[in-house]
Design a protein around this motif. Sequence first.
Motif, PDB file in Angstrom:
ATOM      1  N   PRO A 159       0.809  -1.110   0.030  1.00 51.34           N
ATOM      2  CA  PRO A 159      -0.072   0.138   0.044  1.00 51.34           C
ATOM      3  C   PRO A 159       0.700   1.501   0.097  1.00 51.34           C
ATOM      4  CG  PRO A 159      -0.818  -1.585   1.575  1.00 51.34           C
ATOM      5  CD  PRO A 159       0.439  -2.165   1.232  1.00 51.34           C
ATOM      6  N   LEU A 160       2.102   1.203   0.403  1.00 49.61           N
ATOM      7  CA  LEU A 160       2.811   2.355   0.721  1.00 49.61           C
ATOM      8  C   LEU A 160       3.193   3.019  -0.648  1.00 49.61           C
ATOM      9  CD1 LEU A 160       4.194   4.627   2.329  1.00 49.61           C
ATOM     10  CD2 LEU A 160       6.300   3.085   2.569  1.00 49.61           C
ATOM     11  N   LEU A 161       3.246   1.858  -1.701  1.00 51.92           N
ATOM     12  CA  LEU A 161       3.640   2.294  -3.231  1.00 51.92           C
ATOM     13  C   LEU A 161       2.180   2.469  -3.894  1.00 51.92           C
ATOM     14  CD1 LEU A 161       5.945   0.273  -2.210  1.00 51.92           C
ATOM     15  CD2 LEU A 161       6.656   0.411  -4.305  1.00 51.92           C
ATOM     16  N   ASP A 162       1.348   1.730  -3.549  1.00 54.97           N
ATOM     17  CA  ASP A 162       0.171   2.002  -4.459  1.00 54.97           C
ATOM     18  C   ASP A 162      -1.068   2.901  -3.807  1.00 54.97           C
ATOM     19  OD1 ASP A 162       1.063  -0.024  -6.400  1.00 54.97           O
ATOM     20  OD2 ASP A 162       0.670  -1.637  -4.734  1.00 54.97           O
ATOM     21  N   GLY A 163      -0.996   3.140  -2.665  1.00 58.06           N
ATOM     22  CA  GLY A 163      -1.662   4.257  -1.848  1.00 58.06           C
ATOM     23  C   GLY A 163      -3.358   3.825  -1.628  1.00 58.06           C
ATOM     24  N   LEU A 164      -3.771   2.466  -1.466  1.00 59.90           N
ATOM     25  CA  LEU A 164      -5.004   2.269  -1.210  1.00 59.90           C
ATOM     26  C   LEU A 164      -5.193   1.874   0.289  1.00 59.90           C
ATOM     27  CD1 LEU A 164      -5.678  -0.062  -4.077  1.00 59.90           C
ATOM     28  CD2 LEU A 164      -6.032   2.292  -4.110  1.00 59.90           C
ATOM     29  N   GLY A 165      -4.383   1.912   1.018  1.00 59.18           N
ATOM     30  CA  GLY A 165      -4.633   1.536   2.640  1.00 59.18           C
ATOM     31  C   GLY A 165      -3.774   1.870   3.741  1.00 59.18           C
ATOM     32  N   VAL A 166      -2.874   3.025   3.607  1.00 61.98           N
ATOM     33  CA  VAL A 166      -1.695   3.258   4.302  1.00 61.98           C
ATOM     34  C   VAL A 166      -2.101   4.240   5.649  1.00 61.98           C
ATOM     35  CG1 VAL A 166       0.639   4.344   4.366  1.00 61.98           C
ATOM     36  CG2 VAL A 166      -0.156   3.017   2.448  1.00 61.98           C
ATOM     37  N   LEU A 167      -1.901   3.988   6.609  1.00 63.16           N
ATOM     38  CA  LEU A 167      -1.923   5.017   7.819  1.00 63.16           C
ATOM     39  C   LEU A 167      -0.627   5.414   8.081  1.00 63.16           C
ATOM     40  CD1 LEU A 167      -4.397   2.859  10.027  1.00 63.16           C
ATOM     41  CD2 LEU A 167      -4.731   4.795   8.689  1.00 63.16           C
ATOM     42  N   ALA A 168       0.269   4.784   7.857  1.00 66.04           N
ATOM     43  CA  ALA A 168       1.755   5.135   8.171  1.00 66.04           C
ATOM     44  C   ALA A 168       2.908   4.498   7.343  1.00 66.04           C
ATOM     45  CB  ALA A 168       2.221   4.880   9.815  1.00 66.04           C
ATOM     46  N   ALA A 169       4.005   5.169   7.166  1.00 66.11           N
ATOM     47  CA  ALA A 169       5.109   4.450   6.398  1.00 66.11           C
ATOM     48  C   ALA A 169       5.787   3.397   7.157  1.00 66.11           C
ATOM     49  CB  ALA A 169       5.946   5.369   5.830  1.00 66.11           C
ATOM     50  N   ASP A 170       5.137   2.472   7.597  1.00 65.28           N
ATOM     51  CA  ASP A 170       5.751   1.327   8.391  1.00 65.28           C
ATOM     52  C   ASP A 170       5.786  -0.001   7.969  1.00 65.28           C
ATOM     53  OD1 ASP A 170       2.808   0.726   8.471  1.00 65.28           O
ATOM     54  OD2 ASP A 170       2.567   1.097  10.290  1.00 65.28           O
TER      55      ASP A 170
END
Length: 432
Positions: A159-170
């Motif tokens: 998700p960090l790359l695709d942006g569909l469900g990120v709350l934090a860069a973790d």
Amino acid sequence: MAEFTRQRGKRQEDSGLGNVLDLLLANARLVLGVTGAAVLAIATLAVKRVRPAQPPSGLGGHAPQNWLAAPRLSVSRKPTRLSLVCSAPPETPRVESSPPHCLTLQEKLLSHYSSWLTVPETQASVALQLARSICTQLQNFLRSKCPELPFGSLFLSGPLLDGLGVLAADHIHLMLPVVLDAALWSLIPGEDTVVRNPQYWLIKRTDLEYFPRGRSPWDRFMVGRYLSSNALNETLHKMLVASINWPAIGSLLGSVIHPVVASQELKLEVKYDQIKLSITLFPVVEMEDKVLLAAPPEGLVENLWLESFYRAEVSKVKELDAGDSGVRQCCLRILNGVCKSHPALHKLSGSPLTHVVLHLSAASLDWAEESLADRFQQLLEELVGYLEKGVLPSYFNPKINLFCELLEEEIDEMGFMLYRAVSEPELLLKEK
């Protein structure tokens, strides 16, 4: 729906109130339609959950009149979505000031999105750079340590790359391609094996009489005549834990890197300044238009490979949004964030929610920004309906039930929470 009620009724005492509720639910579809009946099913569950198993002693078998507070459900013969109503403040003397503004659901969703679901750009950039550097180091190690194994080029996913469900860069996924010779290996559907699960596959070694064992470099990971996902994972786990000099790599990158020894997954924990990053490695096989991960289910056949639809999910959602300038990705990120941070709903986050959005996109064509609140509330109703049935079919393969690994108690708890949220979505948007 009546069958769903009968199954869940086995856990409840056969009381007069239970019979009335079951009769009402059995006829709900005729009066309320599919969505209304689904909501009523969860309402029935809520009533049964708070109903005491035995009446208090000394009351002649009758409970006090105020022992039960059933959830309120307003329905009409033509089912409609329950909209958020802002009640007016009590009468006060008129003063020369602006009236208080009650936020609409649309405004609350957009505020929640901007306040809680936007990852700082610098944090995301640093996390991605760390992951890429570790990816390079791991690739170099594998080529040096195992030159005979044709691993493909490692790449990042998630998700960090695709942006569909990120709350934090973790968290980031690191995909390790396992390159197979199609002339020596073939796929066997999991539904054709003893597991009877269409989401898993077997990778079978073929023509051993003509191409004996040892012809393929992957033969060393065979169990029986199948490429074992478990055997490959165990070998890679030993390398991550015992063979790679992570302190030296961490020092080179200005970070601290630890492999997670106790985990069944291939996982690294990385610390850099204030950033804590978890990197999970997945061996992946791409054959016959399938993407298979070395992620066998616990306690079952160790040779199984899990079919992943993640790439297709992301591609389809973005394709649909690009076609009508829609807000599917925004809606999905909000719902993912809500479920991931809620203790009762966290198992719904990720792939299941994406498939619900894709199913709804086939039925509801209006995904313009001004319809965000309507689509969000409709998604909650759809989820209640799927939970009532205990079945969420995969958008890409209807034979696959994405709820098959959930416990009945988990389904009940999720359904109860979402039933309440249908009429009061703010319950999901409160700060955790």
